[in-house]
Design a protein around this motif. Structure first.
Motif, mmCIF file in Angstrom:
data_model
loop_
_atom_site.group_PDB
_atom_site.id
_atom_site.type_symbol
_atom_site.label_atom_id
_atom_site.label_comp_id
_atom_site.label_asym_id
_atom_site.label_seq_id
_atom_site.Cartn_x
_atom_site.Cartn_y
_atom_site.Cartn_z
ATOM 1 N N LYS A 28 -57.859 56.154 -5.879
ATOM 2 C CA LYS A 28 -59.305 55.985 -5.795
ATOM 3 C C LYS A 28 -59.730 54.635 -6.360
ATOM 4 C CE LYS A 28 -63.656 58.305 -6.933
ATOM 5 N NZ LYS A 28 -64.287 59.475 -7.594
ATOM 6 N N ALA A 29 -59.168 54.268 -7.520
ATOM 7 C CA ALA A 29 -59.507 52.970 -8.119
ATOM 8 C C ALA A 29 -58.978 51.828 -7.263
ATOM 9 C CB ALA A 29 -58.936 52.884 -9.533
ATOM 10 N N ILE A 30 -57.777 52.006 -6.686
ATOM 11 C CA ILE A 30 -57.196 50.964 -5.834
ATOM 12 C C ILE A 30 -58.062 50.738 -4.609
ATOM 13 C CG2 ILE A 30 -55.247 50.395 -4.321
ATOM 14 C CD1 ILE A 30 -54.669 49.978 -7.273
ATOM 15 N N ILE A 31 -58.534 51.817 -4.010
ATOM 16 C CA ILE A 31 -59.399 51.700 -2.826
ATOM 17 C C ILE A 31 -60.675 50.947 -3.171
ATOM 18 C CG2 ILE A 31 -60.825 53.021 -1.215
ATOM 19 C CD1 ILE A 31 -58.629 55.159 -1.212
ATOM 20 N N SER A 32 -61.218 51.206 -4.357
ATOM 21 C CA SER A 32 -62.431 50.498 -4.793
ATOM 22 C C SER A 32 -62.163 49.001 -4.944
ATOM 23 C CB SER A 32 -62.915 51.082 -6.123
ATOM 24 O OG SER A 32 -64.035 50.369 -6.608
ATOM 25 N N HIS A 33 -61.031 48.644 -5.551
ATOM 26 C CA HIS A 33 -60.673 47.231 -5.709
ATOM 27 C C HIS A 33 -60.446 46.577 -4.343
ATOM 28 C CE1 HIS A 33 -60.558 47.317 -9.994
ATOM 29 N NE2 HIS A 33 -59.502 48.132 -10.077
ATOM 30 N N LEU A 34 -59.756 47.279 -3.458
ATOM 31 C CA LEU A 34 -59.482 46.739 -2.124
ATOM 32 C C LEU A 34 -60.773 46.507 -1.350
ATOM 33 C CD1 LEU A 34 -56.389 48.906 -1.128
ATOM 34 C CD2 LEU A 34 -56.387 46.451 -1.586
ATOM 35 N N SER A 35 -61.715 47.422 -1.497
ATOM 36 C CA SER A 35 -63.000 47.276 -0.810
ATOM 37 C C SER A 35 -63.733 46.023 -1.278
ATOM 38 C CB SER A 35 -63.864 48.515 -1.060
ATOM 39 O OG SER A 35 -65.136 48.369 -0.478
ATOM 40 N N MET A 36 -63.713 45.786 -2.572
ATOM 41 C CA MET A 36 -64.377 44.591 -3.109
ATOM 42 C C MET A 36 -63.685 43.314 -2.626
ATOM 43 S SD MET A 36 -65.197 43.615 -7.090
ATOM 44 C CE MET A 36 -66.274 45.061 -7.235
ATOM 45 N N LEU A 37 -62.360 43.325 -2.636
ATOM 46 C CA LEU A 37 -61.621 42.151 -2.177
ATOM 47 C C LEU A 37 -61.836 41.908 -0.686
ATOM 48 C CD1 LEU A 37 -58.268 42.761 -4.084
ATOM 49 C CD2 LEU A 37 -59.930 40.959 -4.555
ATOM 50 N N GLU A 38 -61.953 42.994 0.074
ATOM 51 C CA GLU A 38 -62.166 42.867 1.518
ATOM 52 C C GLU A 38 -63.564 42.339 1.812
ATOM 53 O OE1 GLU A 38 -61.446 45.522 5.578
ATOM 54 O OE2 GLU A 38 -61.533 46.507 3.615
ATOM 55 N N GLN A 39 -64.565 42.834 1.087
ATOM 56 C CA GLN A 39 -65.929 42.351 1.275
ATOM 57 C C GLN A 39 -66.056 40.875 0.932
ATOM 58 O OE1 GLN A 39 -68.553 44.873 -0.975
ATOM 59 N NE2 GLN A 39 -68.076 46.706 0.226
ATOM 60 N N ALA A 40 -65.250 40.431 -0.027
ATOM 61 C CA ALA A 40 -65.273 39.019 -0.420
ATOM 62 C C ALA A 40 -64.506 38.143 0.558
ATOM 63 C CB ALA A 40 -64.687 38.867 -1.817
ATOM 64 N N GLY A 41 -63.803 38.762 1.503
ATOM 65 C CA GLY A 41 -63.057 37.990 2.496
ATOM 66 C C GLY A 41 -61.692 37.539 2.041
#
Length: 230
Positions: free
Chosen positions: A41-54
């Protein structure tokens, strides 16, 4: 992307570790979670932020599993010294058009094994050469920063000798770092425009500073000659 926002994103240790993993090869969420020993769950949250940042992007494999890889090629430079703090973000473009070629096409046009071996060795040699040049550039940047700091130290000593009051000291130091406007000087020094302007005019008449007009504004800078008028 804004460099300040990127620094905030990279301020998290787990996000830095995720990028480090993906820099080696694409990974699934389960792989990242297992390697970092952090819950999915925490990894998915980090990945989402990194993906939104491009910074990263996701793809789906033949088993419809989602995996992630580095999406951008950039260079972030942070320089901190007694006289400067700069953050520069550079996007580095490179050609990835051949990435989408089908394996069949690659196999059909691939050279004999002997030629492939020679080609690989040439690429490896070129890679080592680039690594050496990067190290040389890093050493040169360090030497330049050392020299910059030493020269600024000498400049401050000189400013104390030529300035007639504390305001002139601060003005010369601000303008020495970068050409600037009256409004910026007033904001940085927290002084009234009339005080700043009077000292600017006096310094200009003595041959220490001059201005150039850009975008209908006066930008003050240190004179190239730097010779005091009598």
């Amino acid at each position: 992307m804004d460099s300040a926002k990127l620094l905030d994103i990279l301020g998290n240790e787990n996000r830095r570790k995720i990028i480090q993993l993906l820099a080696n090869r694409p990974c699934y969420v389960s792989e990242i979670s297992g390697r970092l020993r952090v819950g999915p769950k925490a990894i998915i949250s980090h990945l989402s932020m990194l993906e939104q940042a491009g910074l990263i992007e996701c793809s789906v494999d033949e088993q419809r599993r989602k995996y992630f890889n580095i999406a951008n090629n950039m260079r972030l430079e942070v320089s901190v010294s007694p006289y400067a703090y700069t953050v520069a973000l550079h996007d580095i473009a490179f050609d990835r058009e051949k990435k989408g070629e089908s394996p069949a096409a690659e196999k059909k046009d691939s050279p004999p094994k002997e030629e492939s071996s020679v080609f690989f060795l040439k690429l490896s040699s070129r890679l080592q050469e680039l690594k050496m040049r990067q190290e040389e550039l890093a050493q040169m940047q360090q030497q330049l920063q050392v020299e910059y700091t030493e020269i600024m130290d000498h400049c401050l000593d000189s400013i104390e000798k030529v300035a007639r009051n504390p305001v002139e000291c601060e003005l010369l130091f601000e303008i020495l770092k970068n050409e600037t406007t009256l409004a910026a000087l007033c904001y940085n020094l927290r002084l009234h425009p009339s005080i700043i302007n009077a000292n600017l005019i006096d310094l200009a008449e003595r041959g220490f500073i001059e201005y150039r007009i850009k975008n209908n504004q006066h930008y003050w800078k240190i004179c190239e000659t730097g010779v005091e008028k009598k």
